[in-house]
Enzyme design. Sequence first.
Site, PDB file in Angstrom:
ATOM      1  N   HIS A 227       2.066  25.433  35.844  1.00  0.00           N
ATOM      2  CA  HIS A 227       0.879  25.414  35.098  1.00  0.00           C
ATOM      3  C   HIS A 227      -0.262  25.979  35.957  1.00  0.00           C
ATOM      4  O   HIS A 227      -1.395  26.548  35.169  1.00  0.00           O
ATOM      5  CB  HIS A 227       0.356  24.293  35.377  1.00  0.00           C
ATOM      6  CG  HIS A 227       0.686  23.616  34.414  1.00  0.00           C
ATOM      7  ND1 HIS A 227       2.470  22.803  34.879  1.00  0.00           N
ATOM      8  CD2 HIS A 227       0.290  22.350  33.588  1.00  0.00           C
ATOM      9  CE1 HIS A 227       2.323  21.416  33.493  1.00  0.00           C
ATOM     10  NE2 HIS A 227       0.933  21.607  33.684  1.00  0.00           N
ATOM     11  N   GLY A 228      -0.517  26.902  37.478  1.00  0.00           N
ATOM     12  CA  GLY A 228      -0.789  27.877  37.783  1.00  0.00           C
ATOM     13  C   GLY A 228      -1.088  27.834  38.496  1.00  0.00           C
ATOM     14  O   GLY A 228      -0.604  27.310  39.948  1.00  0.00           O
TER      15      GLY A 228
END
Lengths: 478, 361
Positions: free
Chosen positions: A328-329
């Site tokens: 996700h990041g």
Amino acid sequence: MWFNSFDFAVFFCIVLALYWVLSHRWQNLMLLAASYFFYGYWDWRFLSLIFFSTVVDYIAGLRMQRAIEEGGPQEARRKRFWLVVSMVKSLGLLGFFKYYNFFTGPLSDALAPFGIDASLLHLDIVLPVGISFYTFQTMSYTIDIYRGVMKPTRRFFDFALFVSFFPQLVAGPIERASALLPQILGKRRFRRAQFCDGLHLMFWGLFEKVFVADNLARFVNQVFDSPDPSAFAVLCGVWAFAFQIYCDFAGYSHIARGCAKCMGFELRLNFNMPYIAANPREFWARWHISLSTWLRDYLYISLGGNRKGKVKTYRNLALTMFLGGLWHGAAWNFVLWGVYHGALLIIHRLFEPVLKCINLGRSRVLAAVWRVARIIIMFHLVCLGWVFFRARSMDQIYLMLGNVLKLRGAVDLSLLQPLALYALPLVLAETMQRLFGRDGALGTWGSFVWLKCIGYALLAYLLVYYGASASSFIYFQF
Amino acid sequence: MKIRGIMRVVARGIGLIILFVVMLELCARIDDSLTWGAPFWGHYSYALLSTTDVLGPHSRFGASFENWCINSYGFRGPEITMEKPAGVVRVLVIGASETFGLYESPGKGFPAQMQHMLDVARPGRYQVLNAALVGMTLPRFIHYFHVWLWRFDPDIVVYYPTPASYLHREAPERKTVTRTGPPKKLPETIRLVRKTKTVLQRFIPASIMKWLRQRRIAWVLAGHERRYKSGWMWQHAPAERVGLFKEHLTALIKEVRASGARFVLATHANRFPADRKAWSETDEMMMAGWRRFVPRATGKCLLDMEHETNRVVVELGERLGVPVVDVATAVPSKPENFAHFTDRGAEIVAKALTTEILMLR
């Protein structure tokens, strides 16, 4: 070009008009050109990345197939070589563009006490939009060929369209080649029901994004930007964020599926009312389905899944969710979020036998109450995860959770207003559609047409006159 | 049989579209009722805010439309008593849309900001009454003051002029239109139309909106230029109109002074820099937009008129001993200070006028 922008409305109308007057071959070429235009609209320089990725995986797929067809003692080695080439390319691109500074930053900090200036290692890298999505999609293609699940295509342009198909290019759903490629290769026919369904999905997705998510975002930002929010404000802010992120992402997926349906394609369902999940496993079967199944099929199972004993199962779960969080990041809060969900899955597995022992007799009412109680508990466990996901620092996480535990501040019921205004219409509309089944869904053109028309008018009014102004989708950054 | 089937489908489709639109209109009405307290049935637009009766054209007493509210005596602002409270200095502000506060945020029109600043300087000493009305001309104010405004016993009257009103095809006349009998009944409005227009303006990209506006303005101006003979257009401020402005302003000053109130004049500000080369593209578009309302005037003429009327204001002020606040100089020529002030522009005007009022004895 965001789905909720005027530019996209014009773009899609032109593409759709052209699409249905062209022959199959030209349809695909036009879609490919449109997809490259769509992607290049953000930053044309990144078109080279997607093209490079396409070429490498196209060649890797064909070479693996050739190795399979030629057989012999070298087959496994040659197949593995091309799989490694594809993986290095995919993970290399992802690692460089997404995680380079994430790993060099702490390294630089660690070297600083020794007088080593590693700041030169830092690069100003712009994250290409949707890189995580199309990289996973191409990885699934080569892995499936390696596993013999599918055969590669020789048609380069059609494969390029599979990689860059604009409705799902930048934020999913992450499609499997075995599902999307045959649709690209085969002829599509215009079917009115499918087209209407597509329009409905686009409308519904826009409603979720523009009315629910973007309006809730203002309230959520207020709470998360507040230096010292009260316990009740934190609760309301996190509830609101739960609906914001759901509607933002599910809204995008619905629009993507709707666009594809209007052109005769079927994309997979990505969200299936995740907040009615009663346990973590069910939640992940309902939330971001295309990613969770990807992680299950290509990571969890590859690690051994649940076939090698309990301890290894838990390890595999933890590792899968850790990497899922990192996907996700490149930030520690996403890692923490992934680890937290991994822990929930493990704890659920540990206590599953105990939960199964709970005997409620034959009472349907008791069973329903028990189910509702579990849904509420699960919803709040998910919300706790959203605090990690949304917070900007560890300090903020401590502060917010600390304030909740200390029951800090007074209860201000007016904070429930944004939830009542924006989340309630969504809950009601979704519940109505589920209660009446497919026939009750707004998108179907069967019974209750006049009532559905009224429903559409109400939603259209809220969307058009109370929708927040165009803003980016949260999942674009991933 | 087949035709019958098609007819049925078409009829059903039309029925659904009608139902859809009717539902949207109902939603708009419910929305207006809940948000603004608007009546469910009946007219609901800007037109509600003004009326014409024996007093001439003026703000409709007790009217409201969205966030614009008129009190029971026709002033924009909170309710007041007709009788002036003891020890209070009443400041009556008159003007057109700039003074009414058409585009500023609620409570940010310059009269409202003046009230706030005066309250800060001398709490409870001043009461500002905003008697402005969109499109109100000077002669109409003379009549309105004569028949109505003087009753409020103002101590100070501030006038912020609108010179462009003297460049309309027909010059403002001293004779004021009045109406007797019951007020004119306004027709029912389709609420959806205005709302949709607002949404479209927000949704369509600025570049396209600008292009559309430019096309429309060019079309309107071309129409005027075709319709009228050459020489119809004014290149400079027409002397007779400047003279008329001077005559009307003198009459207003006399009318106000006759009531015993003191008069404060202001010059008119606009957003356009003196040097045309310094104009931005938006300036050019704004000017073209302004010209739509005064088709006889070129851009040069409009600015010349501003200059000439400001000169008249200063000259009259000196000759008749009326204090003049040079708003044109106080408000820098910036986009945010167009004839219709922004909150910031209104604040600058309010500050300049407040300083003058506090100095009056």
